[in-house]
Design a protein around this motif. Sequence first.
Motif, PDB file in Angstrom:
ATOM      1  N   TYR A   7     -28.836  17.227  -9.792  1.00 35.91           N
ATOM      2  CA  TYR A   7     -29.694  18.079 -10.623  1.00 35.91           C
ATOM      3  C   TYR A   7     -29.025  18.537 -11.915  1.00 35.91           C
ATOM      4  O   TYR A   7     -29.650  19.198 -12.739  1.00 35.91           O
ATOM      5  N   HIS A   8     -27.749  18.162 -12.082  1.00 43.84           N
ATOM      6  CA  HIS A   8     -26.992  18.537 -13.280  1.00 43.84           C
ATOM      7  C   HIS A   8     -27.068  20.053 -13.503  1.00 43.84           C
ATOM      8  O   HIS A   8     -26.803  20.805 -12.586  1.00 43.84           O
ATOM      9  N   ASN A   9     -27.462  20.482 -14.680  1.00 45.06           N
ATOM     10  CA  ASN A   9     -27.462  21.925 -14.958  1.00 45.06           C
ATOM     11  C   ASN A   9     -28.790  22.586 -14.622  1.00 45.06           C
ATOM     12  O   ASN A   9     -28.978  23.783 -14.873  1.00 45.06           O
ATOM     13  N   VAL A  10     -29.748  21.844 -14.042  1.00 41.03           N
ATOM     14  CA  VAL A  10     -31.088  22.402 -13.794  1.00 41.03           C
ATOM     15  C   VAL A  10     -31.154  22.948 -12.364  1.00 41.03           C
ATOM     16  O   VAL A  10     -31.698  22.325 -11.457  1.00 41.03           O
ATOM     17  N   ARG A  11     -30.567  24.119 -12.185  1.00 45.38           N
ATOM     18  CA  ARG A  11     -30.527  24.738 -10.856  1.00 45.38           C
ATOM     19  C   ARG A  11     -31.932  24.948 -10.286  1.00 45.38           C
ATOM     20  O   ARG A  11     -32.155  24.802  -9.082  1.00 45.38           O
ATOM     21  N   ALA A  12     -32.879  25.265 -11.147  1.00 43.76           N
ATOM     22  CA  ALA A  12     -34.246  25.566 -10.681  1.00 43.76           C
ATOM     23  C   ALA A  12     -34.859  24.395  -9.908  1.00 43.76           C
ATOM     24  O   ALA A  12     -35.572  24.604  -8.919  1.00 43.76           O
ATOM     25  N   ASP A  13     -34.575  23.164 -10.331  1.00 44.63           N
ATOM     26  CA  ASP A  13     -35.131  21.999  -9.634  1.00 44.63           C
ATOM     27  C   ASP A  13     -34.537  21.855  -8.233  1.00 44.63           C
ATOM     28  O   ASP A  13     -35.224  21.478  -7.282  1.00 44.63           O
ATOM     29  N   TYR A  14     -33.257  22.137  -8.125  1.00 46.06           N
ATOM     30  CA  TYR A  14     -32.584  22.119  -6.818  1.00 46.06           C
ATOM     31  C   TYR A  14     -33.161  23.197  -5.903  1.00 46.06           C
ATOM     32  O   TYR A  14     -33.424  22.949  -4.714  1.00 46.06           O
ATOM     33  N   VAL A  15     -33.379  24.386  -6.449  1.00 43.97           N
ATOM     34  CA  VAL A  15     -33.933  25.496  -5.658  1.00 43.97           C
ATOM     35  C   VAL A  15     -35.318  25.119  -5.135  1.00 43.97           C
ATOM     36  O   VAL A  15     -35.658  25.358  -3.973  1.00 43.97           O
ATOM     37  N   THR A  16     -36.121  24.485  -5.971  1.00 41.05           N
ATOM     38  CA  THR A  16     -37.464  24.051  -5.561  1.00 41.05           C
ATOM     39  C   THR A  16     -37.378  22.984  -4.471  1.00 41.05           C
ATOM     40  O   THR A  16     -38.109  23.029  -3.478  1.00 41.05           O
ATOM     41  N   ALA A  17     -36.463  22.022  -4.653  1.00 41.95           N
ATOM     42  CA  ALA A  17     -36.321  20.913  -3.691  1.00 41.95           C
ATOM     43  C   ALA A  17     -35.867  21.407  -2.316  1.00 41.95           C
ATOM     44  O   ALA A  17     -36.231  20.836  -1.283  1.00 41.95           O
TER      45      ALA A  17
END
Length: 211
Positions: A182-192
């Motif tokens: 997810y690189h620097n996009v923590r929000a996408d990881y949190v959603t996943a």
Amino acid sequence: SVLDGNAKAPFEVPPLPYGYDALEPHIDKTTMEIHHDKHHGAYVKNLNDAVKGSSYENLSLEEILTKVKADDKAVRNNAGGPYNHSLFWKLLSPQKTTPSGKVKAAIDSTFTSVEKLQEAFNTAAKGVFGSGWAWLIVTPDRKLSVISTPNQDNPLMGNIVKERGTPILGLDVWEHAYYLKYHNVRADYVTAFWNVVNWNEVDKLYTAAVK
């Protein structure tokens, strides 16, 4: 405890309850290998070194967490790591699960819905500055609460954490947990993350915590 928090030194890294690639595409195989073997492994090694010859040497992991003081830095940092990660692996599942049982009823009564809990939890996870964890905890008066902690601090650390409680769901937001995919996009990881939550384990932990 439902976790191996009763274990005593020398502590060990528990095996993953599923394959390294079992959580794909949400959490990738390489991240799981490095996260479990190297990061979790290092915390366990460092904790074993830190407690040797200290007043913590004969305590269980949970006892260490409840007793550790802020200035015992090596023990504080490396006791949270093994507990938090051992719990984290159990809270993930390759099989799709849904909130049910007692914890579902408690979530509905506290947050009005699972979606509202997810919103509060996501806000906590995205709001951690730097490294840390987001948690759903059972407070000492048996209520549900969403909190976050910095670094490897843990809600059982009564001498350190302001909002104490028993963790029943946690998300690691250290960059090592998501950066490869997810690189620097923590929000996408949190959603996943919500695609791989083991709600059966959350319910089990909740039931044990409110007993």
